[in-house]
Design an enzyme around this catalytic site. Structure first.
Site, PDB file in Angstrom:
ATOM      1  N   ALA A  62      -7.878  47.031 -33.646  1.00  0.00           N
ATOM      2  CA  ALA A  62      -8.106  46.636 -35.039  1.00  0.00           C
ATOM      3  C   ALA A  62      -9.533  46.970 -35.465  1.00  0.00           C
ATOM      4  O   ALA A  62     -10.440  47.033 -34.641  1.00  0.00           O
ATOM      5  CB  ALA A  62      -7.840  45.147 -35.202  1.00  0.00           C
ATOM      6  N   GLY A  63      -9.703  47.182 -36.758  1.00  0.00           N
ATOM      7  CA  GLY A  63     -11.035  47.418 -37.308  1.00  0.00           C
ATOM      8  C   GLY A  63     -11.281  48.836 -37.765  1.00  0.00           C
ATOM      9  O   GLY A  63     -12.100  49.070 -38.652  1.00  0.00           O
ATOM     10  N   LEU A  64     -10.575  49.790 -37.169  1.00  0.00           N
ATOM     11  CA  LEU A  64     -10.785  51.189 -37.564  1.00  0.00           C
ATOM     12  C   LEU A  64     -10.018  51.502 -38.845  1.00  0.00           C
ATOM     13  O   LEU A  64     -10.548  52.112 -39.765  1.00  0.00           O
ATOM     14  CB  LEU A  64     -10.369  52.135 -36.435  1.00  0.00           C
ATOM     15  CG  LEU A  64     -10.698  53.611 -36.650  1.00  0.00           C
ATOM     16  CD1 LEU A  64     -12.193  53.825 -36.837  1.00  0.00           C
ATOM     17  CD2 LEU A  64     -10.224  54.454 -35.472  1.00  0.00           C
ATOM     18  N   SER A 175     -14.075  37.106 -34.297  1.00  0.00           N
ATOM     19  CA  SER A 175     -15.117  37.952 -34.888  1.00  0.00           C
ATOM     20  C   SER A 175     -16.399  37.142 -35.018  1.00  0.00           C
ATOM     21  O   SER A 175     -16.369  36.000 -35.475  1.00  0.00           O
ATOM     22  CB  SER A 175     -14.692  38.441 -36.273  1.00  0.00           C
ATOM     23  OG  SER A 175     -15.803  39.011 -36.945  1.00  0.00           O
ATOM     24  N   LYS A 217      -6.493  36.986 -30.343  1.00  0.00           N
ATOM     25  CA  LYS A 217      -7.623  37.830 -29.937  1.00  0.00           C
ATOM     26  C   LYS A 217      -8.846  36.958 -29.687  1.00  0.00           C
ATOM     27  O   LYS A 217      -9.278  36.212 -30.568  1.00  0.00           O
ATOM     28  CB  LYS A 217      -7.934  38.882 -31.002  1.00  0.00           C
ATOM     29  CG  LYS A 217      -8.995  39.895 -30.536  1.00  0.00           C
ATOM     30  CD  LYS A 217      -9.003  41.148 -31.370  1.00  0.00           C
ATOM     31  CE  LYS A 217      -9.941  42.201 -30.794  1.00  0.00           C
ATOM     32  NZ  LYS A 217      -9.908  43.459 -31.546  1.00  0.00           N
ATOM     33  N   THR A 247     -15.784  41.923 -30.008  1.00  0.00           N
ATOM     34  CA  THR A 247     -17.161  42.379 -29.760  1.00  0.00           C
ATOM     35  C   THR A 247     -18.026  41.238 -29.224  1.00  0.00           C
ATOM     36  O   THR A 247     -17.675  40.069 -29.345  1.00  0.00           O
ATOM     37  CB  THR A 247     -17.792  42.920 -31.056  1.00  0.00           C
ATOM     38  OG1 THR A 247     -17.751  41.885 -32.054  1.00  0.00           O
ATOM     39  CG2 THR A 247     -17.041  44.135 -31.556  1.00  0.00           C
ATOM     40  N   GLY A 268     -18.205  49.099 -27.528  1.00  0.00           N
ATOM     41  CA  GLY A 268     -18.459  50.338 -26.811  1.00  0.00           C
ATOM     42  C   GLY A 268     -18.833  50.101 -25.362  1.00  0.00           C
ATOM     43  O   GLY A 268     -18.599  49.037 -24.793  1.00  0.00           O
ATOM     44  N   GLY A 297     -14.923  48.513 -24.677  1.00  0.00           N
ATOM     45  CA  GLY A 297     -15.729  49.444 -23.898  1.00  0.00           C
ATOM     46  C   GLY A 297     -14.961  50.455 -23.080  1.00  0.00           C
ATOM     47  O   GLY A 297     -15.459  50.945 -22.073  1.00  0.00           O
TER      48      GLY A 297
END
EC number: 1.3.5.2
Length: 339
Positions: A62-64, A175, A217, A247, A268, A297
């Site tokens: 999700a997020g893209l 989030s 999530k 994240t 990442g 990541g």
């Protein structure tokens, strides 16, 4: 080759402008001969998770594609599923610009987007308009101006609207960019949210004549005790999956780099080990009762295999996909098939 050229151009641009340009380009070229620039054939490697047969174990996190504008383009790239969102009941602009930062030397990204999206009704229209049969999960959240104690209602509104069109629904309470959101991961607030969502799922399954799984999530910034408590609540409320992780607020491994001190969630490569550690701990607590979708990541097929070894049934990529391109999907599926 094409991706490397496109990436070199995009990486000269402001990250959010590049992101919007990429989504716009994918939206325009989906289901046209132009998909030849990014389409790839990936041999099926079916995986069953949440009672759904996925064509392969690699999904887009999700997020893209928050508003589900380029779903068919991601299907052409070979993703086994796409998770759209996070979407909220009402459209919202998100946080002030700039809010997206690359940490290129570390293959990391920091974002404080703040659930910018065009609202759940717009997303539903896009889900109805997709032309391929790709499995789409929908990640749902609460509006920024909804008080945390009333946040449950936002999740129920979104769930009600996306249920007929989703392969599964992901509940985002992790989030770091919506004030107070992560407090929903703890104690009575979590139990109340999960039990309400489960009751809503039962009601909607009867109404629509189909069962759509729900997943939670979670954040990577949790103690072992907090992970154990979340696992207990997931089992108690008969959730269908956990997605680990979102994240991190940590800056381990990136201190001193340009943009490292920006506020927001880090994703990442710097997140790789932390998210795998959380997956392993969560898997030990869930004892196979609930599957885990591993994310955080994944920058190589080896990173993905580590997630599977830690206990994930499926994996998702986002930052690694930005840095490596569609080839990463193919590499992971090939390594998974060979193991």
């Amino acid at each position: 080759m094409f991706y490397k050229i496109a990436q070199s151009i995009m990486f000269q641009m402001d990250p959010e402008r590049a992101h919007n340009l990429a989504i716009g380009s994918l939206k325009r070229t989906a289901n046209t001969p132009m998909t030849a620039f990014y389409a790839q054939c990936i041999a099926p490697k079916p995986v069953t998770c949440m009672g759904i047969i996925f064509p392969n174990p690699v999904g887009l996190a999700a997020g893209l594609d928050k508003d589900g504008e380029a779903i068919d383009a991601f299907h052409a790239m070979g993703f086994g599923h796409v998770e759209v969102g996070t979407v909220t009941p009402r459209p919202q602009p998100g946080n002030d610009l700039p809010r997206l930062f690359r940490l290129k030397p570390a293959k990391g990204i920091i974002n404080r987007m703040g659930f910018n999206n065009k609202g759940v009704d717009n997303l539903v229209a896009n889900l109805k308009a997709k032309k391929t049969d790709i499995l789409v999960g929908v990640n749902i959240g609460k509006n920024k101006d909804t008080p945390v104690e009333e946040g449950k209602n936002d999740y129920l509104i979104c769930m009600d609207k996306v249920y007929p069109h989703a392969a599964y629904i992901a509940v985002n309470i992790s989030s770091p960019n919506t004030p107070g959101l992560r407090t929903l991961q703890y104690g009575d607030l979590l139990d109340d949210l999960l039990s309400s969502l489960k009751a809503k799922q039962t009601e909607l399954a009867e109404q629509h004549g189909k069962y759509v799984p729900i997943a939670l999530k979670i954040a990577p910034d949790l103690t072992d005790e907090e992970i154990a408590s979340i696992a207990t609540s997931l089992i108690k409320n008969q959730f269908d999956a956990a997605i680990a992780t979102n994240t991190t607020l940590s800056r381990d491994g990136v201190s001193g780099l340009a943009n490292a001190n920006e506020t927001g969630g880090l994703s990442g490569k710097p997140l790789t080990e932390l998210s795998t550690k959380v997956i392993k701990k969560l898997a030990a607590e869930l004892k196979g009762e609930i599957p885990i979708i591993g994310v955080g990541g994944i920058n190589s097929s080896q990173d993905a295999l580590a997630k599977f070894d830690a206990g994930a049934t499926l994996v998702q990529i986002y930052s690694g996909f930005i840095y490596q391109g569609p080839k990463l999907i193919k590499d992971i599926v090939a390594s998974y098939s060979a193991k």
